[in-house]
Enzyme design. Structure first.
Site, PDB file in Angstrom:
ATOM      1  NE  ARG A 217       7.481   0.911   4.941  1.00  0.00           N
ATOM      2  CZ  ARG A 217       6.259   0.385   5.029  1.00  0.00           C
ATOM      3  NH1 ARG A 217       6.061  -0.874   4.706  1.00  0.00           N
ATOM      4  NH2 ARG A 217       5.251   1.111   5.425  1.00  0.00           N
TER       5      ARG A 217
ATOM      6  CG  HIS B  26       3.878   4.411   8.487  1.00  0.00           C
ATOM      7  ND1 HIS B  26       4.106   5.177   7.355  1.00  0.00           N
ATOM      8  CD2 HIS B  26       3.324   3.260   8.044  1.00  0.00           C
ATOM      9  CE1 HIS B  26       3.695   4.506   6.302  1.00  0.00           C
ATOM     10  NE2 HIS B  26       3.216   3.355   6.686  1.00  0.00           N
TER      11      HIS B  26
ATOM     12  NE  ARG C 232      -1.717  -2.026   3.032  1.00  0.00           N
ATOM     13  CZ  ARG C 232      -1.646  -3.324   2.743  1.00  0.00           C
ATOM     14  NH1 ARG C 232      -2.492  -3.854   1.906  1.00  0.00           N
ATOM     15  NH2 ARG C 232      -0.725  -4.075   3.302  1.00  0.00           N
ATOM     16  CB  THR C 233       3.495   2.511   2.262  1.00  0.00           C
ATOM     17  OG1 THR C 233       2.743   2.118   3.402  1.00  0.00           O
ATOM     18  CG2 THR C 233       4.158   3.841   2.535  1.00  0.00           C
TER      19      THR C 233
END
Lengths: 160, 308
Positions: B107, B135, B57-58
């Site tokens: 990330r 996050h 998703r990210t």
């Protein structure tokens, strides 16, 4: 230095020092941890005397005398983290040249290792550990500036 | 308010005004996120997407956000095909990439890595998750979802799951402290929020309630925020089974819930929410996942200085 014991008075064999440092009012039980900071091999050839659980007006305390060496500012900061009530007496020619209570620093760099094995400071990156020091009524705890992990009870075990 | 070149590391770096501005901007950009309108806002900007950990998703929502705004994505690709396998550290990687890109989306598995990266470069760094650390873009999209689907100011929210290790939940609580939220924490004793975090929240004027009963918690809340309980936290598989079952959301459980209750989850879910719940009006987690696009579009546009 004297200690009262029932009817007898015993002289303890801790003689006054000519030049050096006396660290007084160390939190009882922390003297050996303070020694880890100041007693590293090669830092002094003079005699070190340690008193553990000595009587004091506030209960018990530990005391350390170091002959022939004045402790430095970085050691001063480290001692404050584990013995926040300690006083440092610098002795010159048998007299107290200065007497200071340790000051708990607001921030420390490269002094303590972060306990979080997954913190970026515990990797092969070119950075030093950094902690913000929290002091709530002399209850000291450290918060890592990078991962925010808190160290409170085992600071001495993680001194660099 | 100046966003240009701002590093996005932790929610603690953002004031209420800054958060509101990002959410307002996301509102305006939502038609572009849905491809109902076209945009060139990020035309000429190159964003490096450095993911040292797997993500669906990210990563995809960042890349979608950049592409919808006609920016360019520079991807690290698979870590095993890069210089990382030759032993290059993150600090060096960042100082190399800053020569190629206008912004760095990172990330990394180590906590504190984004903060260190930001110290190494003047190019803005966006933290897309640093291990179990922060996050912040997840929190922005969570806040945006509440604002769009329920309410944000004064929201009554129950937060359930792993509150001990789930740091995104901690970030969410800090952010909600700006909005006079009424927070109830739902977790078994072994996964309760650390007392230092609860004390920090108290210092910010937020008193949280704690319970281990999901049924009690959802009686009167606007939002139920569910997080994943990680199996590896439990040495005993039977204990994991007991805890995860006690917090499971089912249609049966929701019979007595507030009819307007919205259920959120950062995903991926395992068995926290029964699939039957997906077809109720309470389910909000797939919309929440989409809202990552307009929110990340807003943040990138502001940080690149392409809009004010």
């Amino acid at each position: 230095m004297t200690i009262e014991n029932s009817n007898e008075k015993h002289e303890i064999r801790v003689q006054p020092i000519e030049n050096g440092t006396v660290i007084d009012h160390i939190t009882a039980g922390q003297a050996l941890n303070v020694l880890k900071i100041i007693g590293k091999p090669g830092t002094s050839e003079g005699i070190m005397s340690v008193l553990i659980n000595a009587p004091s007006s506030h209960g018990k305390k530990d005391v350390i005398k170091i002959e022939g060496r004045e402790i430095n500012a970085q050691e001063f900061d480290k001692i404050a983290l584990i013995a926040p009530n300690a006083t440092i007496n610098i002795i010159r020619n048998f007299k107290v040249a200065s007497k200071k209570q340790v000051q708990i620093p607001e921030h420390i760099e490269g002094v303590v290792k972060c306990v979080n094995p997954n913190c970026i400071t515990n990797s092969n990156e070119p950075i030093k550990s950094n902690f913000t020091v929290n002091n709530e009524n002399r209850y000291v705890f450290l918060r890592c500036d990078y991962c925010e992990r808190i160290i409170s009870e085992n600071i001495a075990d993680n001194l660099l | 308010m100046r966003f240009k070149d701002f590093d996005t590391i932790s929610m603690k770096d953002f004031s209420r005004d800054m958060i509101d501005h990002i959410l307002d901007t996301a509102d305006k950009l939502e038609p572009i996120a849905k491809n109902e309108e076209k945009s060139d806002i990020l035309n000429g900007k190159i964003l490096a997407v450095l993911f040292f950990e797997p993500s669906t998703r990210t990563r995809m929502s960042f890349e979608t956000a950049i592409k919808r705004l006609n920016g360019d994505v520079l991807s690290l690709g698979a870590v095993d095909a890069s210089s990382i396998t030759k032993g290059e550290n993150l600090a060096d990687t960042i100082r190399v990439i800053e020569g190629y890109a206008d912004g760095i989306i990172l990330r990394h598995p180590k906590e504190g890595s984004a903060k260190m990266a930001a110290e190494m470069t003047s190019t803005p760094v966006i933290n897309a998750g640093d291990g179990a650390g922060h996050h912040p873009t997840q929190t922005f999209l969570d806040l945006y979802t509440m604002r769009r689907e329920s309410r944000l100011e004064g929201v009554k929210i129950a937060i359930a799951g792993d509150l001990k290790y789930g740091r995104t939940v901690h970030s969410l609580c800090y952010a909600l402290s700006h909005y006079n939220a009424d927070i109830t924490l739902v977790s078994p004793k072994e996964l309760r929020m650390p007392r230092e975090i609860i004390r920090d929240l108290k210092n910010r004027g937020i008193e949280v309630k704690q319970t281990d009963s999901m049924e009690d918690a959802i009686q009167d809340v606007d939002v139920l925020y569910v997080t994943r309980i990680q199996k590896e936290r439990f040495p005993d598989p039977a204990e994991y089974q007991r805890v995860s079952t006690s917090l499971q959301i089912t249609t049966e459980l929701l019979k007595n819930a507030n009819p307007d209750l919205k259920i959120m989850h950062p995903l991926p879910r395992v068995n926290e929410i029964d699939s039957g719940v997906d077809f109720t009006s309470h389910a909000c987690y797939f919309k929440q996942s989409f809202y990552g696009v307009p929110v990340r579009m807003a943040l990138l546009s502001l940080i690149m200085g392409c809009i004010e």
